[in-house]
Scaffold this motif. Structure first.
Motif, PDB file in Angstrom:
ATOM      1  N   ASP A 189     -64.616  59.872  21.576  1.00  0.00           N
ATOM      2  CA  ASP A 189     -65.994  59.934  22.066  1.00  0.00           C
ATOM      3  C   ASP A 189     -66.299  58.656  22.836  1.00  0.00           C
ATOM      4  N   VAL A 190     -67.540  58.517  23.275  1.00  0.00           N
ATOM      5  CA  VAL A 190     -67.919  57.357  24.081  1.00  0.00           C
ATOM      6  C   VAL A 190     -67.766  56.063  23.287  1.00  0.00           C
ATOM      7  N   GLU A 191     -68.153  56.091  22.027  1.00  0.00           N
ATOM      8  CA  GLU A 191     -68.032  54.890  21.195  1.00  0.00           C
ATOM      9  C   GLU A 191     -66.574  54.449  21.092  1.00  0.00           C
ATOM     10  N   ALA A 192     -65.686  55.407  20.858  1.00  0.00           N
ATOM     11  CA  ALA A 192     -64.258  55.093  20.766  1.00  0.00           C
ATOM     12  C   ALA A 192     -63.720  54.622  22.117  1.00  0.00           C
ATOM     13  N   MET A 193     -64.220  55.211  23.191  1.00  0.00           N
ATOM     14  CA  MET A 193     -63.784  54.807  24.533  1.00  0.00           C
ATOM     15  C   MET A 193     -64.193  53.367  24.818  1.00  0.00           C
ATOM     16  N   ASN A 194     -65.412  53.004  24.459  1.00  0.00           N
ATOM     17  CA  ASN A 194     -65.874  51.632  24.679  1.00  0.00           C
ATOM     18  C   ASN A 194     -65.063  50.635  23.849  1.00  0.00           C
ATOM     19  N   ALA A 195     -64.734  51.035  22.621  1.00  0.00           N
ATOM     20  CA  ALA A 195     -63.927  50.160  21.761  1.00  0.00           C
ATOM     21  C   ALA A 195     -62.524  49.989  22.344  1.00  0.00           C
ATOM     22  N   ARG A 196     -61.958  51.089  22.835  1.00  0.00           N
ATOM     23  CA  ARG A 196     -60.612  51.005  23.433  1.00  0.00           C
ATOM     24  C   ARG A 196     -60.649  50.202  24.727  1.00  0.00           C
ATOM     25  N   CYS A 197     -61.744  50.294  25.458  1.00  0.00           N
ATOM     26  CA  CYS A 197     -61.907  49.496  26.666  1.00  0.00           C
ATOM     27  C   CYS A 197     -61.931  48.013  26.324  1.00  0.00           C
ATOM     28  N   ASN A 198     -62.620  47.643  25.265  1.00  0.00           N
ATOM     29  CA  ASN A 198     -62.671  46.242  24.850  1.00  0.00           C
ATOM     30  C   ASN A 198     -61.284  45.736  24.460  1.00  0.00           C
ATOM     31  N   GLU A 199     -60.497  46.591  23.829  1.00  0.00           N
ATOM     32  CA  GLU A 199     -59.118  46.221  23.503  1.00  0.00           C
ATOM     33  C   GLU A 199     -58.313  45.983  24.783  1.00  0.00           C
ATOM     34  N   MET A 200     -58.518  46.837  25.771  1.00  0.00           N
ATOM     35  CA  MET A 200     -57.814  46.675  27.042  1.00  0.00           C
ATOM     36  C   MET A 200     -58.242  45.389  27.739  1.00  0.00           C
ATOM     37  N   LEU A 201     -59.525  45.067  27.662  1.00  0.00           N
ATOM     38  CA  LEU A 201     -60.011  43.820  28.251  1.00  0.00           C
ATOM     39  C   LEU A 201     -59.336  42.614  27.595  1.00  0.00           C
ATOM     40  N   GLN A 202     -59.168  42.668  26.286  1.00  0.00           N
ATOM     41  CA  GLN A 202     -58.492  41.582  25.579  1.00  0.00           C
ATOM     42  C   GLN A 202     -57.038  41.478  26.026  1.00  0.00           C
ATOM     43  N   GLN A 203     -56.412  42.607  26.234  1.00  0.00           N
ATOM     44  CA  GLN A 203     -55.030  42.624  26.714  1.00  0.00           C
ATOM     45  C   GLN A 203     -54.931  42.005  28.110  1.00  0.00           C
ATOM     46  N   LEU A 204     -55.830  42.393  29.005  1.00  0.00           N
ATOM     47  CA  LEU A 204     -55.792  41.884  30.375  1.00  0.00           C
ATOM     48  C   LEU A 204     -56.095  40.391  30.426  1.00  0.00           C
ATOM     49  N   ALA A 205     -56.921  39.915  29.486  1.00  0.00           N
ATOM     50  CA  ALA A 205     -57.296  38.498  29.471  1.00  0.00           C
ATOM     51  C   ALA A 205     -56.114  37.581  29.178  1.00  0.00           C
ATOM     52  N   THR A 206     -55.044  38.125  28.603  1.00  0.00           N
ATOM     53  CA  THR A 206     -53.863  37.306  28.313  1.00  0.00           C
ATOM     54  C   THR A 206     -52.927  37.201  29.517  1.00  0.00           C
ATOM     55  N   ASN A 207     -53.238  37.925  30.581  1.00  0.00           N
ATOM     56  CA  ASN A 207     -52.367  37.965  31.758  1.00  0.00           C
ATOM     57  C   ASN A 207     -52.896  37.051  32.862  1.00  0.00           C
ATOM     58  N   GLY A 208     -52.000  36.509  33.652  1.00  0.00           N
ATOM     59  CA  GLY A 208     -52.394  35.652  34.757  1.00  0.00           C
ATOM     60  C   GLY A 208     -53.197  36.420  35.788  1.00  0.00           C
ATOM     61  N   PRO A 209     -54.403  35.963  36.150  1.00  0.00           N
ATOM     62  CA  PRO A 209     -55.230  36.687  37.129  1.00  0.00           C
ATOM     63  C   PRO A 209     -54.540  36.869  38.474  1.00  0.00           C
ATOM     64  N   GLU A 210     -53.887  35.823  38.974  1.00  0.00           N
ATOM     65  CA  GLU A 210     -53.194  35.938  40.259  1.00  0.00           C
ATOM     66  C   GLU A 210     -51.975  36.833  40.139  1.00  0.00           C
ATOM     67  N   ALA A 211     -51.324  36.790  38.976  1.00  0.00           N
ATOM     68  CA  ALA A 211     -50.165  37.656  38.752  1.00  0.00           C
ATOM     69  C   ALA A 211     -50.574  39.121  38.739  1.00  0.00           C
ATOM     70  N   MET A 212     -51.718  39.431  38.137  1.00  0.00           N
ATOM     71  CA  MET A 212     -52.180  40.825  38.130  1.00  0.00           C
ATOM     72  C   MET A 212     -52.492  41.294  39.545  1.00  0.00           C
ATOM     73  N   LYS A 213     -53.108  40.426  40.334  1.00  0.00           N
ATOM     74  CA  LYS A 213     -53.389  40.765  41.731  1.00  0.00           C
ATOM     75  C   LYS A 213     -52.089  41.022  42.479  1.00  0.00           C
ATOM     76  N   ALA A 214     -51.108  40.134  42.284  1.00  0.00           N
ATOM     77  CA  ALA A 214     -49.821  40.284  42.958  1.00  0.00           C
ATOM     78  C   ALA A 214     -49.081  41.515  42.470  1.00  0.00           C
ATOM     79  N   ALA A 215     -49.212  41.837  41.183  1.00  0.00           N
ATOM     80  CA  ALA A 215     -48.556  43.019  40.633  1.00  0.00           C
ATOM     81  C   ALA A 215     -49.135  44.295  41.232  1.00  0.00           C
ATOM     82  N   LYS A 216     -50.451  44.308  41.443  1.00  0.00           N
ATOM     83  CA  LYS A 216     -51.096  45.471  42.066  1.00  0.00           C
ATOM     84  C   LYS A 216     -50.622  45.614  43.512  1.00  0.00           C
TER      85      LYS A 216
END
Length: 268
Positions: A189-216
């Motif tokens: 549901d939406v609540e679970a989706m928002n929680a999973r989104c927050n987990e994904m945000l935490q995952q992305l925060a451990t990655n280099g911002p410029e590296a993510m741009k370059a990877a894309k």
């Protein structure tokens, strides 16, 4: 402010996260030429905002988006071919801006995602959807075609599924969308989706911002291309450049010295 003036919101969250929000829940977040321009403006703003590292595209209310607004479709039906072409080019520009945004984009889909909204989802890097979300490429029901969204949707779901759903205008489920590659994660549901989104945000925060741009950029550089000498050399150049860059040096140094890189947020 008028309803149209507040139809697209920018919500800045902590940790460098900015939400681009469709805010017409009473209209099922349908969009028209004015809202398309607002979306372009919002996306271009976050793309050049150094304080934004991740973008979330979401909608208020029960539905992600019903696609084109009925009033807009009425106006387009009465417009000249040139006016229709100009309108279509703006929608095409929206899709291109979203698809090539230099920041990671997470799309959150609840309820209906019809017509052009499927294109918006296809242009996001990571898409989460609720189990009850539904998708439809409904254009042929109106005697139209999903033209400007087609390059992104076909890349997301493949030619075989596109041939079915472009022609049939069948509604398909979030689980089917996941099987086809349009959706990455299906949540209860939406609540679970928002929680999973927050987990994904935490995952992305451990990655280099410029590296993510370059990877894309790397994905776009190699996708649908033969593995030629030029492609091989380009990939070698890319990794060499990023290894000697400041972020690459910091990341390698942190790994070798068993410490956190300087972009990783402190744990609360």
């Amino acid at each position: 402010m008028t309803e149209q003036e507040t139809a697209v919101l920018l919500n800045r969250r902590s940790g460098g996260v900015t939400e681009v929000v469709l805010n017409r829940p009473d209209k099922r977040n349908a969009f028209d030429d004015v809202i398309i321009q607002q979306l372009i403006n919002a996306l271009e703003a976050v793309n050049t905002d150094d304080s934004t590292s991740v973008v979330i595209l979401r909608s208020e209310g029960k539905h992600f988006s019903a696609g084109a607004d009925l009033g807009w479709m009425r106006r387009m039906a009465d417009n000249s071919r040139q006016e229709n072409l100009d309108d279509s080019r703006e929608l095409a520009r929206l899709m291109n801006v979203l698809n090539h945004l230099s920041k990671p984009v997470i799309g959150l889909v609840q309820g209906a995602a019809f017509g052009g909204a499927v294109g918006l989802a296809a242009c996001c890097d990571i898409v989460l959807a609720t189990e009850k979300a539904s998708f439809c490429l409904s254009e042929v029901k109106l005697g139209l075609i999903p033209a400007v969204i087609s390059p992104y949707v076909v890349r997301a779901i493949g030619e075989r599924q596109a041939r079915r759903y472009f022609l049939s205008a069948e509604v398909f489920t979030a689980k089917q969308a996941q099987e086809y590659g349009l959706v990455h994660i299906v949540c209860d549901d939406v609540e679970a989706m928002n929680a999973r989104c927050n987990e994904m945000l935490q995952q992305l925060a451990t990655n280099g911002p410029e590296a993510m741009k370059a990877a894309k950029d790397l994905v776009f550089a190699v996708s649908h291309k033969p593995i030629s000498a030029d492609v091989i050399d380009d990939t070698a150049q890319r990794i060499a450049d990023i290894r000697v860059g400041a972020e690459g040096q910091e990341g390698l140094g942190a790994f070798l010295n068993k410490r956190k890189a300087n972009w990783v947020p402190e744990e609360e």
